[in-house]
Design a protein around this motif. Structure first.
Motif, PDB file in Angstrom:
ATOM      1  N   ILE A   1       0.825  -1.201   0.000  1.00  0.00           N
ATOM      2  CA  ILE A   1       0.000   0.000   0.000  1.00  0.00           C
ATOM      3  C   ILE A   1       0.862   1.255   0.000  1.00  0.00           C
ATOM      4  O   ILE A   1       0.516   2.258  -0.645  1.00  0.00           O
ATOM      5  N   ASP A   2       1.991   1.223   0.694  1.00  0.00           N
ATOM      6  CA  ASP A   2       2.871   2.394   0.710  1.00  0.00           C
ATOM      7  C   ASP A   2       3.409   2.681  -0.690  1.00  0.00           C
ATOM      8  O   ASP A   2       3.470   3.840  -1.119  1.00  0.00           O
ATOM      9  N   GLU A   3       3.806   1.623  -1.393  1.00  0.00           N
ATOM     10  CA  GLU A   3       4.306   1.798  -2.750  1.00  0.00           C
ATOM     11  C   GLU A   3       3.187   2.263  -3.679  1.00  0.00           C
ATOM     12  O   GLU A   3       3.398   3.093  -4.565  1.00  0.00           O
ATOM     13  N   PHE A   4       1.983   1.751  -3.445  1.00  0.00           N
ATOM     14  CA  PHE A   4       0.848   2.148  -4.278  1.00  0.00           C
ATOM     15  C   PHE A   4       0.561   3.639  -4.131  1.00  0.00           C
ATOM     16  O   PHE A   4       0.494   4.373  -5.122  1.00  0.00           O
ATOM     17  N   THR A   5       0.387   4.106  -2.889  1.00  0.00           N
ATOM     18  CA  THR A   5       0.023   5.509  -2.689  1.00  0.00           C
ATOM     19  C   THR A   5       1.156   6.446  -3.132  1.00  0.00           C
ATOM     20  O   THR A   5       0.899   7.483  -3.763  1.00  0.00           O
ATOM     21  N   SER A   6       2.376   6.093  -2.837  1.00  0.00           N
ATOM     22  CA  SER A   6       3.493   6.968  -3.216  1.00  0.00           C
ATOM     23  C   SER A   6       3.638   7.042  -4.723  1.00  0.00           C
ATOM     24  O   SER A   6       3.933   8.113  -5.278  1.00  0.00           O
ATOM     25  N   THR A   7       3.418   5.931  -5.418  1.00  0.00           N
ATOM     26  CA  THR A   7       3.538   5.916  -6.883  1.00  0.00           C
ATOM     27  C   THR A   7       2.420   6.732  -7.532  1.00  0.00           C
ATOM     28  O   THR A   7       2.651   7.483  -8.473  1.00  0.00           O
ATOM     29  N   VAL A   8       1.201   6.559  -7.025  1.00  0.00           N
ATOM     30  CA  VAL A   8       0.065   7.325  -7.574  1.00  0.00           C
ATOM     31  C   VAL A   8       0.294   8.827  -7.367  1.00  0.00           C
ATOM     32  O   VAL A   8       0.126   9.632  -8.289  1.00  0.00           O
ATOM     33  N   LEU A   9       0.679   9.213  -6.157  1.00  0.00           N
ATOM     34  CA  LEU A   9       0.878  10.639  -5.867  1.00  0.00           C
ATOM     35  C   LEU A   9       2.049  11.210  -6.652  1.00  0.00           C
ATOM     36  O   LEU A   9       1.988  12.358  -7.141  1.00  0.00           O
ATOM     37  N   ALA A  10       3.111  10.426  -6.813  1.00  0.00           N
ATOM     38  CA  ALA A  10       4.249  10.905  -7.604  1.00  0.00           C
ATOM     39  C   ALA A  10       3.846  11.110  -9.054  1.00  0.00           C
ATOM     40  O   ALA A  10       4.273  12.077  -9.698  1.00  0.00           O
ATOM     41  N   GLY A  11       3.010  10.217  -9.576  1.00  0.00           N
ATOM     42  CA  GLY A  11       2.521  10.367 -10.948  1.00  0.00           C
ATOM     43  C   GLY A  11       1.723  11.641 -11.147  1.00  0.00           C
ATOM     44  O   GLY A  11       1.676  12.209 -12.245  1.00  0.00           O
ATOM     45  N   ALA A  12       1.080  12.106 -10.051  1.00  0.00           N
ATOM     46  CA  ALA A  12       0.277  13.324 -10.112  1.00  0.00           C
ATOM     47  C   ALA A  12       1.085  14.560  -9.749  1.00  0.00           C
ATOM     48  O   ALA A  12       0.555  15.678  -9.709  1.00  0.00           O
ATOM     49  N   GLY A  13       2.354  14.366  -9.423  1.00  0.00           N
ATOM     50  CA  GLY A  13       3.190  15.491  -9.053  1.00  0.00           C
ATOM     51  C   GLY A  13       2.927  16.011  -7.655  1.00  0.00           C
ATOM     52  O   GLY A  13       3.245  17.172  -7.344  1.00  0.00           O
ATOM     53  N   VAL A  14       2.407  15.159  -6.787  1.00  0.00           N
ATOM     54  CA  VAL A  14       2.121  15.561  -5.401  1.00  0.00           C
ATOM     55  C   VAL A  14       3.267  15.148  -4.493  1.00  0.00           C
ATOM     56  O   VAL A  14       3.678  13.995  -4.531  1.00  0.00           O
TER      57      VAL A  14
END
Length: 372
Positions: free
Chosen positions: A359-372
């Motif tokens: 889950i940590d990798e999931f949320t960090s990857t999604v947010l990084a993709g959005a530039g957050v």
């Protein structure tokens, strides 16, 4: 930039969100009856988690009709007379465009920032004599709303300012009589529906008096509780540009609000009948999509209900397949990234989707993709 969150989550015996008869909510989809959990109950469950995922309480909001009581309490703590304080606050609310009924409740269930009561308290304190005199002239207990002049409009805007309240920015606010206070939601949330046909059932229960004399038999209370068990498809999105605008262009707060939104929605479980069912499960399959524009709710993956014995595996396969077909047909030019994870299933290697394992990798990857 838009973040989309697609979840598959299976619940055992539960009644997470019931209708007016006490039964779990349902909907007909694809010609078949499905379990349903309303978007409102999901949003409430997510809002309750925002402070656990990076937001301070001062950056969240409350829904209330009780501004009169709460502001009166604050003034009483300042050594004001309670009856006078209540009359002053009632008049102030009227002057700001909000009627108050005989029970002391505002006409609307207002969505306000945590700071609203403090602002209203300060307004009453600073205008105490004028509000007291005006209230005496009009008569205590009246619920008439005043027509706002420019000064009243400006004060109402200040008291009900929402640019520091993340959940108002995310889910919006509508006040029919004062349209300038409306906020267009940055987040859209779908009703969760079961991926398969569902039939509501009921549990017949009995209870026995612990102090009943020995030798007496029979139940002392009987009743029924409705329930179902279902695998739900959940969908929500958030428009980061709209979110940032709603928060007064505060990029830092918008980024933290987006991160809190993502984690809260993954973990959000409605509270209905939890004490008697303990249906505290987690999503099994997660798909996060970051796109420049547009939005794809993937519910049509389940227009034909899943009938496989392994509902989660079949639902996961359907979800990934449908997403791939939409990408192939409509193109992926607007999609910046797609990230998937599954607790129990094998996602394979879907084209254009990065598969992660926590889950940590999931949320960090999604947010990084959005530039957050």
């Amino acid at each position: 930039m838009i973040i989309e969150l697609h979840l598959l989550q299976s619940f055992p015996v539960s009644n997470l969100n019931r209708d007016d008869t006490g039964q779990p909510k349902t909907a007909t989809f694809g010609g078949h009856l499905r379990g349903r959990v309303s978007s409102q109950s999901i949003k409430r469950a997510a809002r309750d988690l925002f402070t656990e995922y990076g937001l301070d309480r001062s950056e969240t909001a409350v829904r209330t009709k009780r501004l009169l009581d709460k502001t009166t309490d604050a003034l009483v703590r300042e050594q004001r007379d309670e009856d006078e304080a209540k009359a002053v606050v009632r008049t102030a609310l009227s002057q700001l465009g909000f009627g108050v009924d005989e029970k002391g409740l505002t006409q609307y269930l207002l969505f306000v920032s945590q700071a609203a009561i403090g602002h209203l308290t300060a307004y009453c304190r600073e205008n105490w004599d004028a509000l007291k005199a005006l209230g005496a002239t009009k008569g205590a207990g009246k619920s008439t709303k005043a027509k706002l002049d420019r000064a009243g409009q400006a004060e109402t805007q200040r008291i009900l300012d929402a640019t520091r309240a993340a959940d108002i920015a995310l889910f919006g606010r509508m006040i029919a009589d004062i349209k300038d206070l409306n906020v267009d939601a940055a987040s859209q949330v779908a009703h969760a529906i079961s991926t398969h046909v569902v039939v509501n059932e009921f549990d017949f229960y009995t209870a026995v008096d612990d102090l009943k004399p020995r030798g007496e038999s029979g139940a002392d209370m009987i009743g029924t509780v409705d329930f179902n068990a279902a695998c739900y498809y959940r969908y929500a999105n958030v428009d980061l540009k709209r979110l940032t605008e709603n928060l007064g262009d505060d990029v830092d707060l918008a980024g933290r609000a987006a991160a809190a939104w993502l984690s809260a929605f993954v973990n959000a479980v409605p509270s209905g009948k939890q004490n008697s069912t303990a249906a505290r499960t987690m999503p099994d399959t997660l798909l996060g999509v970051v796109r420049e524009r547009g939005a794809w709710n993937l519910a049509n993956a389940f227009l034909r209900p899943v009938a496989d014995h392994d509902v989660m595996a079949a639902s996961t396969a359907r979800l990934v397949e449908h997403f791939g077909k939409l990408r192939g047909f409509y193109g992926a030019g607007q999609i910046r990234s797609a990230t998937a994870a599954s607790v129990s299933g094998d996602l394979g290697e879907p084209a254009g989707v990065r598969v992660v394992t926590s889950i940590d990798e999931f949320t960090s990857t999604v947010l990084a993709g959005a530039g957050v």
